[in-house]
Design an enzyme around this catalytic site. Sequence first.
Site, PDB file in Angstrom:
ATOM      1  N   ASP A 148       0.872  -1.176   0.000  1.00 31.93           N
ATOM      2  CA  ASP A 148       0.000   0.000   0.000  1.00 31.93           C
ATOM      3  C   ASP A 148       0.906   1.223   0.000  1.00 31.93           C
ATOM      4  O   ASP A 148       1.672   1.432   0.940  1.00 31.93           O
ATOM      5  CB  ASP A 148      -0.892  -0.019   1.243  1.00 31.93           C
ATOM      6  CG  ASP A 148      -1.568   1.317   1.531  1.00 31.93           C
ATOM      7  OD1 ASP A 148      -1.702   2.134   0.593  1.00 31.93           O
ATOM      8  OD2 ASP A 148      -1.960   1.545   2.691  1.00 31.93           O
ATOM      9  N   GLU A 199      -3.750   4.338  -2.484  1.00 28.08           N
ATOM     10  CA  GLU A 199      -4.152   3.934  -1.134  1.00 28.08           C
ATOM     11  C   GLU A 199      -5.642   4.131  -0.908  1.00 28.08           C
ATOM     12  O   GLU A 199      -6.337   3.232  -0.402  1.00 28.08           O
ATOM     13  CB  GLU A 199      -3.370   4.718  -0.077  1.00 28.08           C
ATOM     14  CG  GLU A 199      -3.774   4.313   1.332  1.00 28.08           C
ATOM     15  CD  GLU A 199      -2.930   4.959   2.405  1.00 28.08           C
ATOM     16  OE1 GLU A 199      -2.600   4.275   3.396  1.00 28.08           O
ATOM     17  OE2 GLU A 199      -2.607   6.157   2.273  1.00 28.08           O
ATOM     18  N   GLU A 200      -6.153   5.299  -1.287  1.00 24.32           N
ATOM     19  CA  GLU A 200      -7.574   5.563  -1.072  1.00 24.32           C
ATOM     20  C   GLU A 200      -8.459   4.583  -1.834  1.00 24.32           C
ATOM     21  O   GLU A 200      -9.478   4.112  -1.316  1.00 24.32           O
ATOM     22  CB  GLU A 200      -7.909   6.998  -1.486  1.00 24.32           C
ATOM     23  CG  GLU A 200      -7.365   8.063  -0.561  1.00 24.32           C
ATOM     24  CD  GLU A 200      -5.953   8.493  -0.901  1.00 24.32           C
ATOM     25  OE1 GLU A 200      -5.454   9.467  -0.326  1.00 24.32           O
ATOM     26  OE2 GLU A 200      -5.326   7.840  -1.769  1.00 24.32           O
TER      27      GLU A 200
END
EC number: 3.2.1.143
Length: 646
Positions: free
Chosen positions: A413, A431-432
């Site tokens: 990540d 990541e989001e």
Amino acid sequence: SPSDGSPGDGSRVSPPIAVREDAERSLQGCKEPRSAPQRNNSPQDTGPTGAIWLQTLGSPSLGRAETMAHKNDSSQVNECLKQVHKDKSGESDSSQRSSTSSSPHQRHHHNSRTESDSSGPPQDAGRRPADMFPFKELKKEPDCHLQLDTLFPSPCHTVLIDTDQFQRGRLVPYKGHHVWDSNHVKLPLLNLKTSMDSRWSVVQKSLKKLSSGGSKVRDVQMAINSYNQKHSMEWPFDALYSYVTDVQKKENNFSLVISKMAQLALELPDLIKHPIPLLKQNHSHAITLSQVQISCLLANAFFCTFPHRNTMKHGSEYANFPTINFSRLFGDASRRKTQKLRAIFHYFNTVTGKDTKPDGLVTFERICIALPDLPQWKRQNEFDFRQTETLTNLHVSPQGTIEEEGAGMLQVDFACKFVGGGVLGAGLVQEEIRFLMNPELIVARLFTEKLADNECLKITGIQRYSVSYGYSDTFEWQGPYVDNTKRDEWKRRYCQIVAIDALSFKDPREQYTKENIRRELNKAYVGFRRNPNTPADYTPAIATGNWGCGAFNGDPKLKGWPVQALIQMMAAAVAQRDLAYFTFGNKEQALEVQKMYKYLKNNSITVGKLYQILNDYCKHFSQHPRQPRGLYEYVTEAAGVHTSQL
């Protein structure tokens, strides 16, 4: 560029795919040595202690492996033990760390790859010409899974379910004694007995109205404001209004889902009966909880019930923690927010469904490696294998993604130091997007303090709920995903994600200092480091890409280097793990990576030598800041000039 301090990677997200059976797992953590199993009726640790734990949770200790070998009379485990003892004595060489066709280090029970399978990597893979390493030969879970020890709590592992009941096949919350202090999550129900007008009593009254059905956005807004009156005039809800307006009724069914979410949030006293420790800096600690417990905590986050968590201003109590209440997601309407809410509401609709409620466990583990235990990159000691180590196996591909083709591997990540980045704001990069497709990751924001330079967060057992397409402004939620990933002995899906945060540079040239390069090497190593009690042949490969090269302005020629992200390549070599590197459609970069990797590998260029070359390049860069030589050219020439010393 993405807002909210969220990291970028320049990657793109894969289009919808057919439902598949993923396979991933591999937990790192800590386990306190014990002479006898700890029972669940003994007091659990109620918070991290001052100790820094460096062993690994969820994998057998050496003593456990010896017991298994005796019990199973297995040549696989006996060979495994030989490798463990050899690794501990420093006698193993790089060729022995490669996966081999004749190696007995495979899963204990039957799987599709047998010991005699000729498709496995050759015995001396580390010394053969560095052509493209076959993707199918990279180690993955569950094929390389080593049987876990029985699940029990320990001083460095808080378990929120009753492990005695778990051994009987039941998921029951563990009963403890709630506390209200700086080392634990402050739950909204904890001041229940202080007065009739306590926060929880107001929350209960408001959510019970929503649970009766027929609620509109206005009702949700009034409910949230009733126990967050200080913020009632500053929290807009226009994004939530836009979601209901823009999304077809067939999909959103807003009133029904809100009703089920309110009922789920009200179950907090029944589902969370033990203190949740904060995963603070400088302490290695793990938390294991059920997916139902996670869904309840996230429902409370949606309705913004957590006290003291509505600001990150300097000097505030939780200034060093990410936000967890969903208030920022409801304001500043945009297409991004609408797509995020589609993913969030689908998750809640799934976890509140009678036939779709999840029934597994998930582990969140903060890993801190003390500074003296980090690799001494600058040393050229020929007896330090970490510095004389050559590159591990690499497979690079312009096709595929970390979450799809990297199934079964340790998946990177590209994180923000506040885990989740801008997932509850406007951020929409790697990541989001991962947090939206796997919303259980969001609960990490409740208890994970900002990551320090020598720390990472590993999450094991996470489930995927959605399919998406696009990246940033082109991101779109496209529909449900049925996750058929198998589970390990702790009922966690074979899916492990490691969050490592790259440095953020306003000017990419800032990264060319010895200090910054050493910091990034250490960060990657902390994330990649394998369990010292688990042999390399039982450790899956790493799935990664252009770490920190998007919104964080890292130079892809350094972090996402066409050889394999030079920094990640070096860290992986020290961690004794192979890599799958995805260039996200960039064929030219993939070819350059393979070409440079082949040169470095065939010339046996070591981690120590590469570190020396990088330091020399930093000096060169400082002397010629306007017209420095290209990093590729510099490394190739420097390595070639000094080949007699390699």
